[in-house]
Design a protein around this motif. Sequence first.
Motif, PDB file in Angstrom:
ATOM      1  N   ASN A  96       6.396  13.415  15.113  1.00  0.00           N
ATOM      2  CA  ASN A  96       7.547  12.537  14.822  1.00  0.00           C
ATOM      3  C   ASN A  96       7.328  11.085  15.238  1.00  0.00           C
ATOM      4  N   LEU A  97       6.091  10.745  15.608  1.00  0.00           N
ATOM      5  CA  LEU A  97       5.805   9.360  15.999  1.00  0.00           C
ATOM      6  C   LEU A  97       5.967   8.385  14.834  1.00  0.00           C
ATOM      7  N   PHE A  98       5.726   8.868  13.616  1.00  0.00           N
ATOM      8  CA  PHE A  98       5.806   7.959  12.469  1.00  0.00           C
ATOM      9  C   PHE A  98       7.217   7.401  12.299  1.00  0.00           C
ATOM     10  N   LEU A  99       8.231   8.186  12.652  1.00  0.00           N
ATOM     11  CA  LEU A  99       9.611   7.691  12.570  1.00  0.00           C
ATOM     12  C   LEU A  99       9.851   6.569  13.572  1.00  0.00           C
ATOM     13  N   GLU A 100       9.302   6.727  14.760  1.00  0.00           N
ATOM     14  CA  GLU A 100       9.437   5.679  15.775  1.00  0.00           C
ATOM     15  C   GLU A 100       8.724   4.411  15.330  1.00  0.00           C
ATOM     16  N   ALA A 101       7.541   4.578  14.721  1.00  0.00           N
ATOM     17  CA  ALA A 101       6.793   3.415  14.236  1.00  0.00           C
ATOM     18  C   ALA A 101       7.579   2.670  13.161  1.00  0.00           C
ATOM     19  N   ILE A 102       8.195   3.416  12.253  1.00  0.00           N
ATOM     20  CA  ILE A 102       8.999   2.796  11.196  1.00  0.00           C
ATOM     21  C   ILE A 102      10.209   2.086  11.791  1.00  0.00           C
ATOM     22  N   ASP A 103      10.854   2.725  12.769  1.00  0.00           N
ATOM     23  CA  ASP A 103      12.009   2.109  13.433  1.00  0.00           C
ATOM     24  C   ASP A 103      11.632   0.819  14.143  1.00  0.00           C
ATOM     25  N   GLN A 104      10.378   0.747  14.614  1.00  0.00           N
ATOM     26  CA  GLN A 104       9.892  -0.450  15.296  1.00  0.00           C
ATOM     27  C   GLN A 104       9.498  -1.553  14.315  1.00  0.00           C
ATOM     28  N   GLY A 105       9.606  -1.262  13.016  1.00  0.00           N
ATOM     29  CA  GLY A 105       9.306  -2.270  11.999  1.00  0.00           C
ATOM     30  C   GLY A 105       7.852  -2.348  11.598  1.00  0.00           C
ATOM     31  N   LEU A 106       7.039  -1.368  11.980  1.00  0.00           N
ATOM     32  CA  LEU A 106       5.634  -1.371  11.593  1.00  0.00           C
ATOM     33  C   LEU A 106       5.500  -1.031  10.116  1.00  0.00           C
ATOM     34  N   ASN A 107       4.596  -1.712   9.454  1.00  0.00           N
ATOM     35  CA  ASN A 107       4.387  -1.532   8.024  1.00  0.00           C
ATOM     36  C   ASN A 107       2.993  -0.978   7.771  1.00  0.00           C
ATOM     37  N   ILE A 108       2.908   0.047   6.939  1.00  0.00           N
ATOM     38  CA  ILE A 108       1.616   0.626   6.579  1.00  0.00           C
ATOM     39  C   ILE A 108       1.069  -0.077   5.336  1.00  0.00           C
ATOM     40  N   VAL A 109      -0.213  -0.395   5.343  1.00  0.00           N
ATOM     41  CA  VAL A 109      -0.866  -1.084   4.227  1.00  0.00           C
ATOM     42  C   VAL A 109      -1.862  -0.132   3.578  1.00  0.00           C
ATOM     43  N   ASP A 110      -1.750   0.058   2.273  1.00  0.00           N
ATOM     44  CA  ASP A 110      -2.751   0.867   1.582  1.00  0.00           C
ATOM     45  C   ASP A 110      -3.660  -0.023   0.743  1.00  0.00           C
ATOM     46  N   PHE A 111      -4.660   0.601   0.112  1.00  0.00           N
ATOM     47  CA  PHE A 111      -5.652  -0.171  -0.632  1.00  0.00           C
ATOM     48  C   PHE A 111      -5.030  -0.846  -1.851  1.00  0.00           C
ATOM     49  N   ASP A 112      -3.989  -0.239  -2.413  1.00  0.00           N
ATOM     50  CA  ASP A 112      -3.260  -0.881  -3.512  1.00  0.00           C
ATOM     51  C   ASP A 112      -2.765  -2.265  -3.101  1.00  0.00           C
ATOM     52  N   LEU A 113      -2.139  -2.344  -1.927  1.00  0.00           N
ATOM     53  CA  LEU A 113      -1.610  -3.626  -1.443  1.00  0.00           C
ATOM     54  C   LEU A 113      -2.740  -4.608  -1.152  1.00  0.00           C
ATOM     55  N   HIS A 114      -3.860  -4.103  -0.657  1.00  0.00           N
ATOM     56  CA  HIS A 114      -5.012  -4.962  -0.388  1.00  0.00           C
ATOM     57  C   HIS A 114      -5.548  -5.571  -1.680  1.00  0.00           C
ATOM     58  N   LEU A 115      -5.551  -4.793  -2.763  1.00  0.00           N
ATOM     59  CA  LEU A 115      -6.049  -5.308  -4.035  1.00  0.00           C
ATOM     60  C   LEU A 115      -5.152  -6.410  -4.583  1.00  0.00           C
ATOM     61  N   HIS A 116      -3.861  -6.363  -4.263  1.00  0.00           N
ATOM     62  CA  HIS A 116      -2.936  -7.414  -4.698  1.00  0.00           C
ATOM     63  C   HIS A 116      -3.031  -8.656  -3.828  1.00  0.00           C
ATOM     64  N   ASP A 117      -3.361  -8.453  -2.549  1.00  0.00           N
ATOM     65  CA  ASP A 117      -3.465  -9.569  -1.610  1.00  0.00           C
ATOM     66  C   ASP A 117      -4.465  -9.162  -0.528  1.00  0.00           C
ATOM     67  N   VAL A 118      -5.654  -9.771  -0.559  1.00  0.00           N
ATOM     68  CA  VAL A 118      -6.730  -9.346   0.342  1.00  0.00           C
ATOM     69  C   VAL A 118      -6.423  -9.619   1.812  1.00  0.00           C
ATOM     70  N   SER A 119      -5.364 -10.380   2.089  1.00  0.00           N
ATOM     71  CA  SER A 119      -4.989 -10.593   3.490  1.00  0.00           C
ATOM     72  C   SER A 119      -4.327  -9.347   4.080  1.00  0.00           C
ATOM     73  N   ASN A 120      -3.919  -8.426   3.221  1.00  0.00           N
ATOM     74  CA  ASN A 120      -3.381  -7.151   3.694  1.00  0.00           C
ATOM     75  C   ASN A 120      -4.532  -6.281   4.199  1.00  0.00           C
ATOM     76  N   ASP A 121      -4.488  -5.915   5.462  1.00  0.00           N
ATOM     77  CA  ASP A 121      -5.595  -5.203   6.100  1.00  0.00           C
ATOM     78  C   ASP A 121      -5.412  -3.691   5.966  1.00  0.00           C
ATOM     79  N   TRP A 122      -6.226  -3.061   5.104  1.00  0.00           N
ATOM     80  CA  TRP A 122      -6.116  -1.619   4.862  1.00  0.00           C
ATOM     81  C   TRP A 122      -6.529  -0.779   6.069  1.00  0.00           C
ATOM     82  N   ARG A 123      -7.124  -1.403   7.086  1.00  0.00           N
ATOM     83  CA  ARG A 123      -7.510  -0.645   8.294  1.00  0.00           C
ATOM     84  C   ARG A 123      -6.298  -0.336   9.168  1.00  0.00           C
ATOM     85  N   ASN A 124      -5.218  -1.109   8.995  1.00  0.00           N
ATOM     86  CA  ASN A 124      -3.973  -0.879   9.756  1.00  0.00           C
ATOM     87  C   ASN A 124      -4.213  -0.841  11.265  1.00  0.00           C
ATOM     88  N   LEU A 125      -4.987  -1.800  11.739  1.00  0.00           N
ATOM     89  CA  LEU A 125      -5.310  -1.842  13.168  1.00  0.00           C
ATOM     90  C   LEU A 125      -4.088  -2.133  14.023  1.00  0.00           C
TER      91      LEU A 125
END
Length: 220
Positions: free
Chosen positions: A180-209
Amino acid sequence: RSSLVVQMEDALVKKLSVNVSETAYTKMMMHAAKYPAYAIDGFCVGRSSAESIIIDDVVPLFHNGTLVPMLEAATCMVEKHAKKNEALIVGYYFANEHIDDESYVSMTFFLNVLIFMYRPGRAPSVGNTLAASGAQVCLLQISNSKLADPEENALRVYFKDGNHWNKSQQIVDVDPPATNLFLEAIDQGLNIVDFDLHLHDVSNDWRNLHINSWLKTRSI
């Protein structure tokens, strides 16, 4: 194949364990939660042997449909990233578009493509790490029917047996309390970036560090 070969392969699958880290599970669930009306998929990165598959991290790939050219481009980048961390691509995860769809046929095509690209002598730009190392790989399905309860492990695992992918009855080990950690991460405002988003804007880091960093600070 002879019955003896089939029995040996079945025995191998039964002994093969799959462990998913807190980081990997959190990212997979965040990816599925971000795009509830779409099919999503991604790479599993970690270590593999004849006895176990350990998934340390995942790389979210697509939510707008998976095309082979984009998959090959992503494979090149993820393979280099994994190698820097002394890891391999050890599997593929996915969730279907419809909540009552628990099939796996469409995603096995892309995992078969991946394994084909890793054959020795093919696609040198992609590499032949999986086939050359003899590493085991798996297909992880995020079960839509289990997403209603965040406390429940939502993963199902399939292993390759010849030309087929068979669902295993074994439970995927998930590092607690990752479910259930993913719910806490979402509540904290963390955003997940996938490769689709990276292809639209290379500043989006698909590593999600940033998610890795958040998880580390949370465990302190």
